[in-house]
Design an enzyme around this catalytic site. Structure first.
Site, PDB file in Angstrom:
ATOM      1  CB  THR A  88      63.062  12.188  55.767  1.00 31.67           C
ATOM      2  OG1 THR A  88      64.093  11.004  56.435  1.00 31.67           O
ATOM      3  CG2 THR A  88      62.708  12.824  57.400  1.00 31.67           C
ATOM      4  CB  SER A 135      63.829   5.147  49.953  1.00 32.61           C
ATOM      5  OG  SER A 135      64.795   6.796  50.214  1.00 32.61           O
ATOM      6  CB  THR A 186      65.904  12.683  50.071  1.00 32.69           C
ATOM      7  OG1 THR A 186      66.449  12.122  51.265  1.00 32.69           O
ATOM      8  CG2 THR A 186      64.179  13.233  50.185  1.00 32.69           C
ATOM      9  CG  ASP A 187      68.565   8.198  51.848  1.00 31.54           C
ATOM     10  OD1 ASP A 187      69.305  10.026  52.511  1.00 31.54           O
ATOM     11  OD2 ASP A 187      69.336   7.398  53.079  1.00 31.54           O
TER      12      ASP A 187
END
Ligand code: ASP
Length: 363
Positions: A52, A98, A131-132
């Site tokens: 992101t 990710s 971030t995932d």
């Protein structure tokens, strides 16, 4: 006469600007003489992978954007303050959401960092990441990098085109941390919303908030304020130089599947996963529990099975285990337990249950 002097001066200026680095080199040389005793700034290598932080969408909006769109150069161009912190080398490793991260990209990251860490000019590394799965990449690198130089992951919850995008400040703080003495020898770190986390304990805990990262009962280990590092704790489990895992020369990792138990969960899933994997991790309920049906099948499996929990906080020890042939994940989440099991199987495909138990107590 005045006209000729003006033309002459204009020509001199034009030549200075047109010869690449002409004036700049001159002034740098003068600067060098003046700052002969100044410490070298050092270089921070920024490895961009997408997410992101590099996302682009409708102006102002926080949803419906495309992650992994902007390049490393553009991300850095958006934060000119970074120029005051360190010299930067930008490397675009990939540009993905990710959730499309792979073991192959992890191995490329590990190889690149391990190689570049030998360069005395390089002070540290920043990895921009979605971030995932940031927690998985961070933990993998924490176990496989052979350097004590700072390695810092960061990302963003809002795309670059959102109102109050959080990426620029996170990136700035990550570079400051990677260039700092405080971060040396701390293993892989994550900086997010002013907080510093250790790779083993950090995880994503919110689907939307800019405070999306936390470290549960362990907590963050430090705070960033205006580029200054305030570090309070050090990770105590083995990492980087103390880790026994060496992935140099590997081009993939063994396959470990993660299964999530819930009421009436189909035991056929276990059989299928076991047939198609080198190892299993089960996210059990509570302290790693599951139904009698699952117990029967797990007892019959011959591949390594690690028991973690679908609960975020807490520990699972040997005493909690329902099946004798399984290994307790301790405080590792299912996705991190899977990484440790993959590395253990890469090192020794025939690893014994006792040795696996020992690894889950050390890392
Ligand atoms: N789906 C995005 C990713 O992990 C989410 C984010 O970066 O925050 O790449």
């Amino acid at each position: 006469m005045k006209k000729w002097v003006a033309i002459f001066l204009s020509l001199v200026l034009a030549v200075c600007w047109l010869i690449p680095g002409g004036l700049a080199e001159g002034s740098e040389a003068a600067g060098d003489n003046e700052t002969e005793t100044a410490a070298p700034r050092g270089k921070v290598v920024v490895l961009a992978t997408g997410g992101t932080i590099a996302g682009v969408g409708d102006p102002g909006k926080v949803t419906g954007y495309k992650p992994g769109t902007l390049t490393a150069e553009i991300l850095l161009w958006g934060v000119p303050e970074i120029d005051e912190v360190a010299d930067i080398e930008a490397i675009q490793v990939c540009n993905v959401n990710s959730d499309d991260m792979t073991a192959e990209i992890w191995l490329t990251l590990a190889e690149t960092i391990n190689r570049m860490a030998d360069d005395p000019e390089v002070k540290g590394f920043v990895i921009t990441h979605g971030t995932d799965t940031m927690e998985e990449t961070a933990y993998f690198l924490n176990l496989t990098l052979k350097t004590d130089k700072p390695v810092v992951l960061t990302g963003a919850m809002r795309p670059s085109t959102a109102l109050s995008a959080d990426g620029p400040l996170n990136l700035y703080e990550a570079v400051c941390l990677a260039a700092s003495e405080e971060a040396v020898g701390q293993g892989v770190l994550i900086v997010f919303s002013d907080r510093i986390y250790a790779a083993r304990s950090m995880s994503k805990t919110s689907t939307y908030s800019v405070m999306a990262i936390s470290a549960g009962e362990v907590g963050s280990i430090g705070i960033m304020r205006d580029g200054i590092v305030h570090l309070y704790e050090s990770p105590s489990r083995k990492h980087t130089l103390a880790s026994e895992f060496d992935v140099s020369g590997l081009d993939t990792l063994p396959k470990v599947s993660v299964l999530y138990f819930s009421v009436d969960a189909d035991p056929g899933l276990l059989r299928y996963a076991a047939e198609h994997s080198d190892g299993l991790v089960i996210a059990g309920a509570g302290a790693g529990e599951f139904s009698l049906e699952w117990i029967d099948i797990i007892n019959s499996l011959t591949i390594p099975v690690v028991i973690s929990s679908r609960i975020n906080d807490g520990i699972i020890t040997k005493d909690n285990l329902l099946c004798k042939n399984t290994i307790a994940a301790n405080t590792l989440s299912p996705q991190k337990a899977a990484i440790l099991l993959r590395l253990a199987l890469a090192k020794d495909p025939e690893i014994s249950q006792d040795s696996l138990e020992e690894l889950f107590l050390q890392y």
